[in-house]
Design an enzyme around this catalytic site. Structure first.
Site, PDB file in Angstrom:
ATOM      1  N   GLN A   1      -4.274  -1.905   9.806  1.00  8.44           N
ATOM      2  CA  GLN A   1      -4.248  -3.210   9.141  1.00  8.44           C
ATOM      3  C   GLN A   1      -4.850  -4.311  10.027  1.00  8.44           C
ATOM      4  O   GLN A   1      -4.516  -4.424  11.199  1.00  8.44           O
ATOM      5  CB  GLN A   1      -2.799  -3.557   8.758  1.00  8.44           C
TER       6      GLN A   1
ATOM      7  N   LYS B   1       0.842  -1.207   0.000  1.00  8.63           N
ATOM      8  CA  LYS B   1       0.000   0.000   0.000  1.00  8.63           C
ATOM      9  C   LYS B   1       0.878   1.259   0.000  1.00  8.63           C
ATOM     10  O   LYS B   1       0.638   2.199  -0.758  1.00  8.63           O
ATOM     11  CB  LYS B   1      -0.932  -0.004   1.217  1.00  8.63           C
TER      12      LYS B   1
ATOM     13  N   ASP C   1     -11.296   2.647   4.634  1.00  8.95           N
ATOM     14  CA  ASP C   1     -11.654   1.225   4.585  1.00  8.95           C
ATOM     15  C   ASP C   1     -13.179   1.054   4.545  1.00  8.95           C
ATOM     16  O   ASP C   1     -13.670  -0.013   4.188  1.00  8.95           O
ATOM     17  CB  ASP C   1     -11.132   0.513   5.855  1.00  8.95           C
TER      18      ASP C   1
END
Ligand code: NAD
Length: 289
Positions: free
Chosen positions: A95, A51, A118
């Site tokens: 994460q 990422k 997200d």
């Protein structure tokens, strides 16, 4: 049979993002993404690094914060608070999965919903259900929708079966397919579904998000159906250097022989997830103006 090329569609999404990033930069705004990694999980490390690398390639500002595996809930909340207040950061991602002492739900709720790229914060979950376009849609199901669209697959009026009801994939996927963008007739199957094969055989479109290698077999798929395989599973394979290979939730070879379009694993849904994350970050930067 169409083998849906996720890398190609992801490249297109990233190209669009690149244009948007240049435009924002010309206005003096560089979109920024912060990625928080807690602990040493090898797969998480790979995801986080890819990422950050993608951000650098596209000219996005990024920050990687690594906390030790024994970090406390308060340590993580402190980082989130700092990032919420940082004007250079438009997207925050913690994460998953965090170590067991961390309450992931509480962390997600602590993220400013305007920076929740997200799409897991309750405010964004509600906006998805309400079809409010200012919200952030979880990256994987958003990527699946884009794959269907760019492959020219008609979802309107189609019978879609989503296997899996997680908040990350199955549930938001079902909402997208049944909403005004998808207009499909949606069935959500899960671990308690009776006669799953029969349910799946009704489907014009199957989305498999189960987490079990090669679980969807040819007998569960109608001739000519479209199959989107979200699963990423490690299967032991001593012939490989790493000792494993990646497999989806679909028995690829036998299902591909029967369907009209299918995503491979790897190279299908996987590349879309990161592309949609970048797209969400650009959107968050735009919406911050
Ligand atoms: P999860 O474990 O949270 O959910 C799995 C779902 O499958 C559950 O809702 C469960 O009810 C259902 N299920 C389990 N056994 C079943 C059975 N026998 N019959 C019917 N349904 C059953 O998993 P998740 O987070 O939704 O992820 C699913 C898969 O997708 C995993 O392989 C994961 O690695 C992968 N994934 C891939 C990406 C990507 O970028 N491609 C992103 C997220 C998840």
């Amino acid at each position: 049979m169409i083998k849906i090329d996720g890398k190609q569609v992801a490249a297109k999404v990233l190209e669009e993002a690149k244009t948007a990033i240049s435009e924002l930069k010309a206005q003096g705004l560089t979109p920024g993404l912060a990625v928080v990694l807690i602990g040493e999980d090898p797969a998480s490390k790979v995801y986080v690094n890819s990422k950050v690398k993608k951000c650098a390639e596209l000219g996005l500002h990024s920050e990687k914060i690594v906390l030790p595996s024994d970090a406390s809930q308060q340590d993580v909340l402190d980082v989130v608070k700092r990032l919420n207040e940082d004007a250079q950061i438009h997207g925050i991602l913690v994460q998953s999965p965090p170590p067991p002492q961390i309450d992931e739900d509480a962390i997600v709720r602590a993220i400013d919903p305007r920076k929740d790229v997200d799409g897991f914060h309750p405010e964004n979950v509600a906006k998805l259900a309400l079809e409010d376009p200012t919200g952030y849609v979880p990256c994987t199901p958003a990527g699946c929708m884009r794959l269907l669209k760019d492959t020219g697959i008609e979802t309107s009026g189609a019978e879609a079966v989503v296997i899996g009801r997680s908040m990350i994939v199955g549930k938001p996927m079902a909402l997208l397919l049944m909403g005004k963008e998808g207009n499909a007739t949606v069935t959500v199957a899960h671990s308690r579904t009776k006669d799953l094969a029969e349910v799946c055989r009704r489907a014009d479109i199957i989305i498999a998000a189960i987490g079990k290698a090669e679980f969807v077999t040819a007998d569960m798929v109608k001739e000519g159906a479209v199959v989107i395989d979200v699963g990423i599973n490690r299967v032991e394979d001593s012939s490989r250097e790493k000792g494993y290979r990646l497999a989806g939730d679909v028995a690829y070879e036998e299902v591909a022989a029967k369907c009209s379009a299918i995503t491979p694993v790897p190279g299908g849904v996987g590349p879309m997830t990161i592309a949609m994350l970048i797209q969400n970050t650009v959107k968050a930067a735009k919406q911050s103006i």
